[in-house]
Design a protein around this motif. Structure first.
Motif, PDB file in Angstrom:
ATOM      1  N   ASP A 102      -3.736  -2.749  -4.868  1.00 33.09           N
ATOM      2  CA  ASP A 102      -2.676  -3.066  -5.836  1.00 33.09           C
ATOM      3  C   ASP A 102      -2.251  -4.522  -5.746  1.00 33.09           C
ATOM      4  N   ILE A 103      -3.223  -5.382  -5.490  1.00 36.03           N
ATOM      5  CA  ILE A 103      -3.010  -6.825  -5.538  1.00 36.03           C
ATOM      6  C   ILE A 103      -4.062  -7.385  -6.484  1.00 36.03           C
ATOM      7  N   ASP A 104      -3.616  -7.938  -7.603  1.00 34.75           N
ATOM      8  CA  ASP A 104      -4.538  -8.319  -8.671  1.00 34.75           C
ATOM      9  C   ASP A 104      -5.613  -9.286  -8.202  1.00 34.75           C
ATOM     10  N   ALA A 170      -1.006   2.549 -10.236  1.00 30.81           N
ATOM     11  CA  ALA A 170      -0.862   2.029  -8.877  1.00 30.81           C
ATOM     12  C   ALA A 170      -1.497   2.979  -7.862  1.00 30.81           C
ATOM     13  N   LEU A 171      -1.243   4.286  -7.996  1.00 28.99           N
ATOM     14  CA  LEU A 171      -1.823   5.262  -7.081  1.00 28.99           C
ATOM     15  C   LEU A 171      -3.343   5.287  -7.195  1.00 28.99           C
ATOM     16  N   PHE A 172      -3.848   5.138  -8.407  1.00 30.55           N
ATOM     17  CA  PHE A 172      -5.298   5.137  -8.617  1.00 30.55           C
ATOM     18  C   PHE A 172      -5.939   3.933  -7.932  1.00 30.55           C
ATOM     19  N   ARG A 173      -5.309   2.764  -8.057  1.00 26.73           N
ATOM     20  CA  ARG A 173      -5.843   1.574  -7.410  1.00 26.73           C
ATOM     21  C   ARG A 173      -5.838   1.734  -5.886  1.00 26.73           C
ATOM     22  N   ILE A 174      -4.784   2.325  -5.360  1.00 32.84           N
ATOM     23  CA  ILE A 174      -4.721   2.549  -3.914  1.00 32.84           C
ATOM     24  C   ILE A 174      -5.825   3.498  -3.473  1.00 32.84           C
ATOM     25  N   ALA A 175      -6.020   4.572  -4.230  1.00 28.12           N
ATOM     26  CA  ALA A 175      -7.057   5.545  -3.879  1.00 28.12           C
ATOM     27  C   ALA A 175      -8.446   4.907  -3.883  1.00 28.12           C
ATOM     28  N   MET A 176      -8.718   4.076  -4.879  1.00 31.74           N
ATOM     29  CA  MET A 176     -10.028   3.444  -4.966  1.00 31.74           C
ATOM     30  C   MET A 176     -10.246   2.425  -3.851  1.00 31.74           C
ATOM     31  N   ALA A 177      -9.195   1.734  -3.463  1.00 29.80           N
ATOM     32  CA  ALA A 177      -9.317   0.744  -2.390  1.00 29.80           C
ATOM     33  C   ALA A 177      -9.398   1.395  -1.019  1.00 29.80           C
ATOM     34  N   ASN A 178      -8.890   2.619  -0.905  1.00 27.38           N
ATOM     35  CA  ASN A 178      -8.744   3.269   0.401  1.00 27.38           C
ATOM     36  C   ASN A 178      -9.837   4.299   0.671  1.00 27.38           C
ATOM     37  N   VAL A 187      -0.693  -2.740   0.933  1.00 25.49           N
ATOM     38  CA  VAL A 187      -0.465  -2.439  -0.486  1.00 25.49           C
ATOM     39  C   VAL A 187       0.485  -3.478  -1.076  1.00 25.49           C
ATOM     40  N   GLY A 188       0.174  -3.976  -2.258  1.00 25.83           N
ATOM     41  CA  GLY A 188       1.052  -4.919  -2.940  1.00 25.83           C
ATOM     42  C   GLY A 188       2.460  -4.371  -3.071  1.00 25.83           C
TER      43      GLY A 188
END
Length: 251
Positions: A102-104, A170-178, A187-188
């Motif tokens: 979640d950091i662009d 935001a949750l989707f971005r976290i899931a993909m990064a994690n 997390v941003g």
């Protein structure tokens, strides 16, 4: 060629075990980052204990973003000492033990593609180079996103990323990064979300992830929610005048 059922989310990066609860996992002593045109942030000192959620209280902007990137091993401090996982100023090792989301500047997702395409791409990145990866299915979405979303509804596979509500995005971005679920997850800032209610819900999910990982995020006021382990004031991120204005806007 392997069949569809042969895929497993095999990770080749060696992941260090998380430290015992109560141990300092990461300690920054007077760290700072400078660019050719001047200081981005610092000097800043802080400690993060292993396990749970640590919220960094400080103004948003490039200084705070650079600090989060540094704590995840994506930037090297220009000055000071950053000790993480028992090693001092070893950004490469820290990088291998951390996910950042979640950091662009790091994990921005093309807004014009579907959720299914993002899931497929992330699985391919996580798989060994020699393993064929089929297009993602609903069970892949549930497997990868379920631990992050908890009781919140998952996006649909056919949804476009740009049309997702801000909390879902935001949750989707976290899931993909994690996907690798390393010991450290950065997390941003939760204050990136425009609605306080959404920020609180996001933080509640980070608290749950903090049961198995060390989670670092940020908030201009120092978000306080049941389950947040530590709130750490960070300084020298930007001019004090802007800090005071941003805090006033967020109250």
């Amino acid at each position: 060629m392997p069949d569809d059922n042969s895929f497993s989310n095999e990770i080749t990066t060696e992941i260090a075990p998380i430290a015992d609860e109560g141990d300092v996992l990461l300690h920054a002593e007077e760290i700072g980052v400078r660019a050719s045109w001047g200081r981005i942030f610092g000097p800043t000192s802080l400690s993060v204990r292993a396990g749970g959620v640590t919220v960094l209280a400080g103004s948003g902007g490039r200084g705070r973003t650079a600090l989060l990137l540094t704590l995840a091993g994506r930037m090297r401090p220009s000055t000071g000492t950053l000790t993480a996982f028992g090693r001092a100023n070893d950004a490469h090792h820290l990088f291998s033990q951390a996910a950042i989301a979640d950091i662009d500047e790091v994990d921005g997702i093309d807004q014009t593609i579907r959720v299914s395409d993002v899931v497929t791409e992330q699985i391919r990145w996580a798989a060994p180079w020699y393993r064929w990866v089929r297009p993602s299915r609903q069970e892949d979405l549930e497997r990868l996103c379920g631990p992050v979303f908890g009781n919140f509804a998952l996006p649909a596979m056919e949804d476009y990323v740009e049309e997702l509500p801000e909390l879902t995005a935001a949750l989707f971005r976290i899931a993909m990064a994690n996907i690798r679920r390393p010991p450290l997850l950065v997390v941003g800032g939760v204050d990136r979300l425009t609605r306080i209610e959404s920020a609180d819900k996001l933080l509640s999910r980070l608290v749950d992830l903090g049961r198995d990982q060390t989670v670092i995020t940020a908030d201009v006021n120092g978000a306080r929610l049941n389950g947040v382990r530590d709130v750490v004031d960070v300084h020298n991120l930007t001019d004090d005048e802007f800090v005071q204005l941003e805090q006033h806007d967020r109250i």
